[in-house]
Design an enzyme around this catalytic site. Structure first.
Site, mmCIF file in Angstrom:
data_model
loop_
_atom_site.group_PDB
_atom_site.id
_atom_site.type_symbol
_atom_site.label_atom_id
_atom_site.label_comp_id
_atom_site.label_asym_id
_atom_site.label_seq_id
_atom_site.Cartn_x
_atom_site.Cartn_y
_atom_site.Cartn_z
ATOM 1 C CG HIS A 62 -4.376 3.529 3.623
ATOM 2 N ND1 HIS A 62 -3.325 2.900 4.279
ATOM 3 C CD2 HIS A 62 -4.829 4.483 4.480
ATOM 4 C CE1 HIS A 62 -3.153 3.440 5.473
ATOM 5 N NE2 HIS A 62 -4.057 4.413 5.617
ATOM 6 C CG HIS B 34 -9.724 13.641 -1.796
ATOM 7 N ND1 HIS B 34 -8.693 13.689 -2.706
ATOM 8 C CD2 HIS B 34 -10.178 12.359 -1.831
ATOM 9 C CE1 HIS B 34 -8.545 12.501 -3.269
ATOM 10 N NE2 HIS B 34 -9.438 11.674 -2.752
ATOM 11 N N GLY C 118 -14.567 6.310 -7.905
ATOM 12 C CA GLY C 118 -13.335 7.057 -8.158
ATOM 13 C C GLY C 118 -12.207 6.783 -7.191
ATOM 14 C CB CYS D 8 -0.907 -0.035 1.236
ATOM 15 S SG CYS D 8 -1.796 1.501 1.520
ATOM 16 C CG HIS E 76 -7.569 8.798 0.758
ATOM 17 N ND1 HIS E 76 -7.561 7.490 0.313
ATOM 18 C CD2 HIS E 76 -7.919 9.554 -0.303
ATOM 19 C CE1 HIS E 76 -7.885 7.475 -0.974
ATOM 20 N NE2 HIS E 76 -8.106 8.704 -1.364
ATOM 21 C CG ASN F 155 -13.425 9.674 -4.325
ATOM 22 O OD1 ASN F 155 -14.495 10.277 -4.407
ATOM 23 N ND2 ASN F 155 -12.281 10.188 -4.749
#
Ligand code: AMP
Ligand code: ZN
Length: 112
Positions: A98, A102, A93, A5, A100, A87
């Site tokens: 992992h 934005h 998308g 990853c 996260h 997403n």
């Protein structure tokens, strides 16, 4: 840590990144392909694929992601205007599996 990853490697400092903030549970970095003049990624240090795999044990960490976004918003030129996006799944998308969030602010960059 998932050795396949990219975000686990960034968290382990095996891959370089531009770090904006760091806590015991979270790392905030600049997105390498920014879609806005301010584009950060709020990344849990624990490897979780996406929100579908969050559990009750992750409640504090999930809340800390929101509070981190609030803190980041206080450090940008216009604290009143920012977007948070997660997403979940390739059809939505997601490219890095992992979890996260934005953090986007400022003006949208040409081409997006
Ligand atoms: P998503 O499409 O929601 O999975 O978002 C993944 C994001 O990670 C994209 O906006 C990429 O530009 C960003 N990204 C991928 N690799 C890196 C990296 N090595 N450093 C910083 N950001 C990255
Ligand atoms: Zn990972």
């Amino acid at each position: 840590m998932n050795s396949e990853c990219i975000f686990c490697k960034i968290i382990a400092k095996q891959v370089p990144s531009t770090i904006i903030d760091e806590t015991d549970d979270l790392l905030v970095i600049k997105d390498i392909y920014p879609k806005a003049s301010i584009h950060y990624l709020i990344i849990p240090k624990k490897h979780i694929s996406n929100v579908r795999d969050f559990s009750k044990d992750d409640r504090a960490m999930a809340g800390d992601m929101i509070l981190m976004a609030q803190k980041l918003s206080q450090e940008i030129p216009d604290p009143k205007a920012f977007r948070l996006i997660m997403n979940n799944g390739p059809e939505a998308g997601q490219c890095v599996f992992h979890a996260h969030m934005h953090f986007l602010a400022g003006h949208r960059l040409p081409g997006f």
